[in-house]
Design an enzyme around this catalytic site. Sequence first.
Site, mmCIF file in Angstrom:
data_model
loop_
_atom_site.group_PDB
_atom_site.id
_atom_site.type_symbol
_atom_site.label_atom_id
_atom_site.label_comp_id
_atom_site.label_asym_id
_atom_site.label_seq_id
_atom_site.Cartn_x
_atom_site.Cartn_y
_atom_site.Cartn_z
ATOM 1 N N HIS A 37 0.793 -0.946 -0.093
ATOM 2 C CA HIS A 37 0.068 -0.052 -0.042
ATOM 3 C C HIS A 37 0.901 1.292 -0.067
ATOM 4 O O HIS A 37 0.600 2.305 -0.619
ATOM 5 C CB HIS A 37 -0.919 -0.008 1.165
ATOM 6 N N ARG A 194 -3.589 -10.235 4.037
ATOM 7 C CA ARG A 194 -3.832 -11.769 4.367
ATOM 8 C C ARG A 194 -2.398 -12.549 4.910
ATOM 9 O O ARG A 194 -2.934 -13.621 5.464
ATOM 10 C CB ARG A 194 -4.925 -12.440 3.116
#
Length: 288
Positions: A37, A194
């Site tokens: 990100h 995840r």
Amino acid sequence: MKKLTRAKTMQRQALTWRLEKRRVVIVPTMGFLHAGHAALIKRARRIAGKNGRVVVSIFVNPTQFAPNEDLERYPRSENADFQLCRSLGVDAVFLPPAQDIYPKECEAPFSTFVTEESLSTSMEGRSRPIHFRGVATIVVILFNLTQASHAVFGEKDFQQAAIIIKMAKDLKFPTRIIVAPTVREADGLAKSSRNAYLSLAQRENATILWRCIEATRTSVNEAETGVSAKRMRQKLERLIDKTPEANLDYIEFFNPKTLAPVSKIQHSDRIALAIRFGKTRLIDNGLI
Ligand code: PAF
């Protein structure tokens, strides 16, 4: 850095920015931000320049999760996310409550969805039938609320990015979609929120996704006229079978423009795959 929690406030702020002729660059996320990100946010900051504004949305979008998926346990880390955004020069973090985006308890509950009907039928779309309808819907809402001139997405979700580009084109959005490269760990595992679900042993074995991409590249490099997709899939299935706890969902070799499967793999094609480790489902993809 502003923290905006209401849809209306976000839209009012964005309209002011656009009236001031500023670029508004959005990085849509579901939070639990990592280096992947951060790379998207840095790219957004460069696109926005000094006068533009960068918005990071943090919203774990319920409509893209099926009832049996990980919506409830999706990892969250608001404070760390704010700190990272502030350190990267983000102008506003937008984190609305679900009720603000998808009103339920009211006279007119939410009932409008966006569906892309071609690129979303294979791979992730086949394994997660309602997923892309949820993604397309929230992305349209975010584009409207932020009046985004530009939006940055990660190549890690290659099919998602292709669908958003197509949707923006079909629905005539003025938003320019930028797709930034996947950030990987030193051993090749793609950064993903995840990954936090994995046990130590699963984390080690999760490099199988990267090893499958590399094995396909090596085979195509060694062949003169492309490689049979059927044979390559069998070879990768054997590798995955030998990896403890790894359960294959799909492997696809496809044309990156149409996402159509290919029978002979060439350098210009891509591979995408999804593998489960216990309850954790990881995806990856790469250019051959
Ligand atoms: O890629 C994601 O994190 C999500 O699918 C997105 C684009 C933020 C929509 O919820």
